[in-house]
Scaffold this motif. Structure first.
Motif, PDB file in Angstrom:
ATOM      1  N   TYR A  14      -7.113  -2.775   5.493  1.00 31.73           N
ATOM      2  CA  TYR A  14      -6.192  -2.676   4.358  1.00 31.73           C
ATOM      3  C   TYR A  14      -5.052  -1.712   4.657  1.00 31.73           C
ATOM      4  N   SER A  38       0.321 -14.534  -1.801  1.00 29.36           N
ATOM      5  CA  SER A  38      -0.676 -14.092  -2.776  1.00 29.36           C
ATOM      6  C   SER A  38      -1.828 -13.429  -2.036  1.00 29.36           C
ATOM      7  N   VAL A  39      -2.637 -12.717  -2.779  1.00 26.33           N
ATOM      8  CA  VAL A  39      -3.806 -12.044  -2.214  1.00 26.33           C
ATOM      9  C   VAL A  39      -4.694 -13.056  -1.486  1.00 26.33           C
ATOM     10  N   ARG A  40      -5.013 -14.129  -2.155  1.00 22.59           N
ATOM     11  CA  ARG A  40      -5.902 -15.147  -1.560  1.00 22.59           C
ATOM     12  C   ARG A  40      -5.253 -15.830  -0.355  1.00 22.59           C
ATOM     13  N   HIS A  51     -10.382  -9.315  -1.119  1.00 23.56           N
ATOM     14  CA  HIS A  51     -10.511  -7.982  -1.719  1.00 23.56           C
ATOM     15  C   HIS A  51      -9.813  -6.921  -0.850  1.00 23.56           C
ATOM     16  N   ASN A  54      -6.194  -7.284  -1.584  1.00 17.00           N
ATOM     17  CA  ASN A  54      -5.959  -6.742  -2.917  1.00 17.00           C
ATOM     18  C   ASN A  54      -5.873  -5.215  -2.878  1.00 17.00           C
ATOM     19  N   LYS A  55      -6.754  -4.588  -2.094  1.00 23.10           N
ATOM     20  CA  LYS A  55      -6.733  -3.121  -1.978  1.00 23.10           C
ATOM     21  C   LYS A  55      -5.407  -2.654  -1.381  1.00 23.10           C
ATOM     22  N   TYR A  57      -2.507  -4.298  -1.456  1.00 23.31           N
ATOM     23  CA  TYR A  57      -1.448  -4.556  -2.423  1.00 23.31           C
ATOM     24  C   TYR A  57      -1.457  -3.523  -3.549  1.00 23.31           C
ATOM     25  N   GLN A  58      -2.628  -3.090  -3.964  1.00 28.19           N
ATOM     26  CA  GLN A  58      -2.696  -2.095  -5.030  1.00 28.19           C
ATOM     27  C   GLN A  58      -2.100  -0.765  -4.568  1.00 28.19           C
ATOM     28  N   ILE A  68       3.770  -6.758  -8.714  1.00 31.23           N
ATOM     29  CA  ILE A  68       2.837  -7.875  -8.824  1.00 31.23           C
ATOM     30  C   ILE A  68       3.018  -8.475 -10.212  1.00 31.23           C
TER      31      ILE A  68
END
Length: 127
Positions: A14, A38-40, A51, A54-55, A57-58, A68
């Motif tokens: 990440y 996108s995340v996926r 996931h 996603n971490k 991107y957060q 987002i």
């Protein structure tokens, strides 16, 4: 921009994503308003769990590099190239302190460190 993920690297995946996207912004390969996968989609493209993406991107969202949107997806923040403020300078000091300490412990001359920083900075800015 194609991400280069090294599964053998000690750096978490990440954080590799975070660092490479920030580098893309610094090199002007990613511009304000550019779409990111996108995340996926990104997870599937590079073969990692969504996931993990996603971490990353957060973290990028928290640091102000991306937005987002539910409808629009993930985009580079219009103000991603904001100026460094006092809080950022303090964070930078904390982050580079161990690197400077190791260079000093290995007796790397300060001029060599300055040249290295200048070279890398200019590389990021395309100079």
């Amino acid at each position: 921009m194609l991400l280069q993920i090294d599964l053998q690297k000690e750096e978490p995946i990440y954080m590799q994503i975070v660092h490479q996207i920030i580098e893309g912004i610094a090199k002007n390969e990613l511009k304000p308003g550019d779409d990111l996968p996108s995340v996926r989609s990104l997870g599937a493209d590079i073969g990692i769990n969504f996931h993990t993406v996603n971490k990353a991107y957060q973290i990028l969202k928290q640091e102000g590099f991306i937005l987002i949107h539910r409808q629009k997806g993930v985009v580079i923040h219009p103000d991603a190239a904001y100026l460094a403020n006092a809080a950022y300078v303090e964070k930078l000091k904390r982050d580079i302190r161990p690197i400077i300490a190791e260079a000093a412990a290995r007796n790397l001359p300060i001029r060599e460190m300055e040249k290295l920083v200048e070279t890398l900075y200019n590389e990021m800015k395309g100079e």
